[in-house]
Design an enzyme around this catalytic site. Structure first.
Site, PDB file in Angstrom:
ATOM      1  N   ASP A 193       0.829  -1.202   0.000  1.00 39.32           N
ATOM      2  CA  ASP A 193       0.000   0.000   0.000  1.00 39.32           C
ATOM      3  C   ASP A 193       0.864   1.253   0.000  1.00 39.32           C
ATOM      4  O   ASP A 193       2.041   1.215   0.375  1.00 39.32           O
ATOM      5  CB  ASP A 193      -0.885   0.029   1.256  1.00 39.32           C
ATOM      6  CG  ASP A 193      -1.919  -1.081   1.245  1.00 39.32           C
ATOM      7  OD1 ASP A 193      -2.190  -1.621   0.167  1.00 39.32           O
ATOM      8  OD2 ASP A 193      -2.425  -1.401   2.338  1.00 39.32           O
TER       9      ASP A 193
HETATM   10  N1  URA Z   1      -1.406  -5.709   4.101  1.00 40.55           N
HETATM   11  C1  URA Z   1      -1.834  -4.436   4.065  1.00 40.55           C
HETATM   12  O1  URA Z   1      -2.842  -4.094   4.662  1.00 40.55           O
HETATM   13  N2  URA Z   1      -1.100  -3.551   3.364  1.00 40.55           N
HETATM   14  C2  URA Z   1       0.032  -3.871   2.698  1.00 40.55           C
HETATM   15  O2  URA Z   1       0.669  -3.012   2.088  1.00 40.55           O
HETATM   16  C3  URA Z   1       0.458  -5.206   2.758  1.00 40.55           C
HETATM   17  C4  URA Z   1      -0.283  -6.116   3.459  1.00 40.55           C
END
Ligand code: URA
Length: 243
Positions: free
Chosen positions: A102
């Site tokens: 993310d």
């Molecule tokens: N889980 C999440 O919520 N975000 C990420 O970037 C990776 C795993």
């Protein structure tokens, strides 16, 4: 292409010679003795007959990047800088991501131009452990350990998450190991306990840990051993940049 057909394309190898070389274990694909003529030879496969190199895959590239917070895991984006903007490689290089993080997650990200390799890592069934450090807004409920280990139901996908390992390191800090990669998975798992993830960092994928020498935004080429260990497939690396 099938290995026997690939070998048969060489002028000095007729069908009988191909069969014999295979049966005698003289052919290696990506470093592994391969006796099955039906085995697949890819553009990036290294193929050897004894000490003779028949194909050294052209241009396969494999990188690990320390993704900083605020950079998008995408190849193009209208608003934000992308991870590709951090790479000082020829613009024409058609790199893609082997898994995503993310916008506000940092840590280990893999980039390559080898689609077979990236699929073997990020495919839902690959079961490569992905290890995260998590910071939360409020204290972590110890019940998370068992619930995460049992699996959580995600209604949107209509599935139950695979057993995950949670190690609580401090009241608001933990290490979480997942064996799959669902959308916003870590945040949704803690969200189930009304606890907001305020910091998320990926330390490791399978046997590959983020190189501590890499500051956020830096990257380096993977070694052949790292590539092989992760993808369980071979590789032919050519010189590639790192910084
Ligand atoms: N889980 C999440 O919520 N975000 C990420 O970037 C990776 C795993």
């Amino acid at each position: 292409m099938r290995l026997d057909r690939f070998l048969g394309n060489f002028d000095h190898l007729n069908r009988q010679a191909v069969r014999q070389h295979l049966a005698c274990g003289r052919v290696r694909v990506d470093g592994q003795v391969t006796r099955d003529g039906r085995a697949e030879v890819r553009t990036f496969s290294r193929v050897e007959l004894d000490e003779q190199l028949l194909q050294d895959g052209p241009g396969a590239r494999y990188y690990m990047l320390h993704k900083p917070v605020g950079v998008v895991s995408a190849t193009t984006h209208a608003e934000h800088r992308t991870v590709l903007d951090l790479l000082d490689e020829p613009a024409a290089l058609p790199l893609h991501l082997a898994g995503r993080l993310d916008l506000n997650t940092s840590g280990l990200l893999l980039l390559t131009n080898d689609g077979h390799w990236s699929r073997s890592i990020s495919a839902p069934g690959s079961r490569q452990p992905k290890v995260y450090r998590v910071d939360t807004e409020i204290d972590i409920d110890p019940a998370c350990v068992e619930v995460f280990a049992t699996g959580l139901y995600f209604a949107f996908e209509d599935l139950t998450t695979l057993p995950a390992e949670l190690e609580i390191l401090a009241p608001r800090h933990a290490r979480l190991t997942l064996y799959e990669g669902r959308y916003h998975q870590v945040k949704r798992m803690f969200g189930h306990f009304q606890n907001k993830v305020i910091g998320l960092h990926r330390e490791r994928i399978g046997s590959l840990a983020l190189d501590p020498a890499l500051a956020p935004g830096q990257y380096r080429t993977l070694t052949p051993d790292e590539v092989q260990a992760l993808g369980a497939v071979g590789v032919s690396l050519t010189a590639a940049g790192s910084r």
